[in-house]
Design a protein around this motif. Structure first.
Motif, mmCIF file in Angstrom:
data_model
loop_
_atom_site.group_PDB
_atom_site.id
_atom_site.type_symbol
_atom_site.label_atom_id
_atom_site.label_comp_id
_atom_site.label_asym_id
_atom_site.label_seq_id
_atom_site.Cartn_x
_atom_site.Cartn_y
_atom_site.Cartn_z
ATOM 1 N N ASN A 74 26.634 -24.515 -2.404
ATOM 2 C CA ASN A 74 25.975 -24.050 -1.375
ATOM 3 C C ASN A 74 25.777 -25.017 -0.368
ATOM 4 O OD1 ASN A 74 23.673 -23.183 0.005
ATOM 5 N ND2 ASN A 74 22.984 -21.566 -1.112
ATOM 6 N N ARG A 75 26.322 -24.696 0.744
ATOM 7 C CA ARG A 75 26.426 -25.787 1.873
ATOM 8 C C ARG A 75 24.979 -26.062 2.166
ATOM 9 N NH1 ARG A 75 30.762 -23.205 4.920
ATOM 10 N NH2 ARG A 75 29.759 -21.568 3.853
ATOM 11 N N ASN A 76 24.241 -25.349 2.345
ATOM 12 C CA ASN A 76 22.629 -25.278 2.770
ATOM 13 C C ASN A 76 22.110 -26.378 1.928
ATOM 14 O OD1 ASN A 76 22.776 -23.647 5.129
ATOM 15 N ND2 ASN A 76 22.272 -21.656 3.626
ATOM 16 N N THR A 82 21.116 -34.000 0.476
ATOM 17 C CA THR A 82 21.775 -35.274 1.141
ATOM 18 C C THR A 82 20.788 -35.836 2.292
ATOM 19 O OG1 THR A 82 23.340 -34.022 2.453
ATOM 20 C CG2 THR A 82 23.974 -34.944 0.464
ATOM 21 N N THR A 83 20.264 -34.786 2.998
ATOM 22 C CA THR A 83 19.269 -35.323 4.142
ATOM 23 C C THR A 83 18.108 -35.796 3.182
ATOM 24 O OG1 THR A 83 20.051 -33.573 5.570
ATOM 25 C CG2 THR A 83 17.950 -34.619 5.975
ATOM 26 N N GLY A 108 22.811 -46.143 -0.711
ATOM 27 C CA GLY A 108 22.279 -44.904 -0.896
ATOM 28 C C GLY A 108 22.158 -44.246 0.261
ATOM 29 N N VAL A 109 21.934 -44.678 1.643
ATOM 30 C CA VAL A 109 21.884 -44.087 2.812
ATOM 31 C C VAL A 109 23.328 -43.563 3.177
ATOM 32 C CG1 VAL A 109 21.534 -44.210 5.316
ATOM 33 C CG2 VAL A 109 19.952 -45.539 3.785
ATOM 34 N N CYS A 116 26.332 -34.937 5.251
ATOM 35 C CA CYS A 116 25.683 -34.183 6.295
ATOM 36 C C CYS A 116 26.206 -33.425 7.125
ATOM 37 C CB CYS A 116 24.483 -35.090 7.017
ATOM 38 S SG CYS A 116 23.656 -34.515 8.501
ATOM 39 N N LEU A 117 27.317 -34.097 8.078
ATOM 40 C CA LEU A 117 28.202 -33.804 8.865
ATOM 41 C C LEU A 117 29.131 -32.671 8.452
ATOM 42 C CD1 LEU A 117 28.519 -36.966 10.850
ATOM 43 C CD2 LEU A 117 26.800 -35.030 11.198
#
Length: 178
Positions: A74-76, A82-83, A108-109, A116-117
């Protein structure tokens, strides 16, 4: 039909905000290198490794399994998790005490930002048809110039006002809240 249209623009707006926060971090970091260098007594080589090689390698390496996960999952959820990860790691940047801690937190960041992208672009492609997609992607990629403004002006102002540590904390909190 109306709720579906409203949802896709809501989703586009949220993804754009998340991507903006993703890029704000990178701009803020480049602005905060000098105070970090002095506070943690780092060399230019250490800063270069931290901002270049270490971030890029883990960003790229994490991107492969995250992309595979995005194909099957699930991409959401992926964007959300990850955010949360990179935002939490960003907050932790404000609490580091030495170079190794900062390096690990920045890894980690990088891992979090890798998730995200690509899933966001895939979501946009799913929700916007071929005729709408260029406009949707143009709106989405407004994240970069918006992040330059927020990252440099906002982080510069915050760093002057509250220092580099609190700046990282304040930049990371919105991503956790999202």
């Amino acid at each position: 039909m109306r709720p579906k249209i409203a949802y896709k623009y809501y989703m586009l707006g949220m993804l754009t905000i998340v991507a903006t926060l993703n890029y704000v971090d990178r701009n803020a970091l480049s602005l905060l290198l000098e105070p970090i260098k002095h506070d943690l007594q780092l060399t230019d080589s250490q800063l270069g490794f931290l901002t270049g090689f270490a971030f890029a390698v883990f960003y790229a390496l994490a991107g492969i399994p995250i992309a595979r996960w995005a194909d099957r999952g699930n991409r959401n959820t992926i964007v959300t998790l990850t955010t949360g990860l990179w935002s939490a790691m960003l907050v932790l940047c404000g609490f580091v005490g030495n170079y190794i801690q900062l390096l690990l937190v920045r890894v980690g960041v990088g891992v979090g930002e890798a998730g995200c992208l690509p899933p966001a672009q895939s979501l946009i492609a799913d929700y916007f048809d071929r005729a709408e997609r260029p406009r949707a992607m143009a709106i989405y990629w407004l994240c970069s110039p918006i992040a330059v403004i927020i990252g440099f002006l906002g982080a510069g102002w915050l760093a002057e006002l509250v220092g580099w540590r609190m700046t990282f904390i304040l930049i990371g909190v919105p991503g956790i809240l999202l």
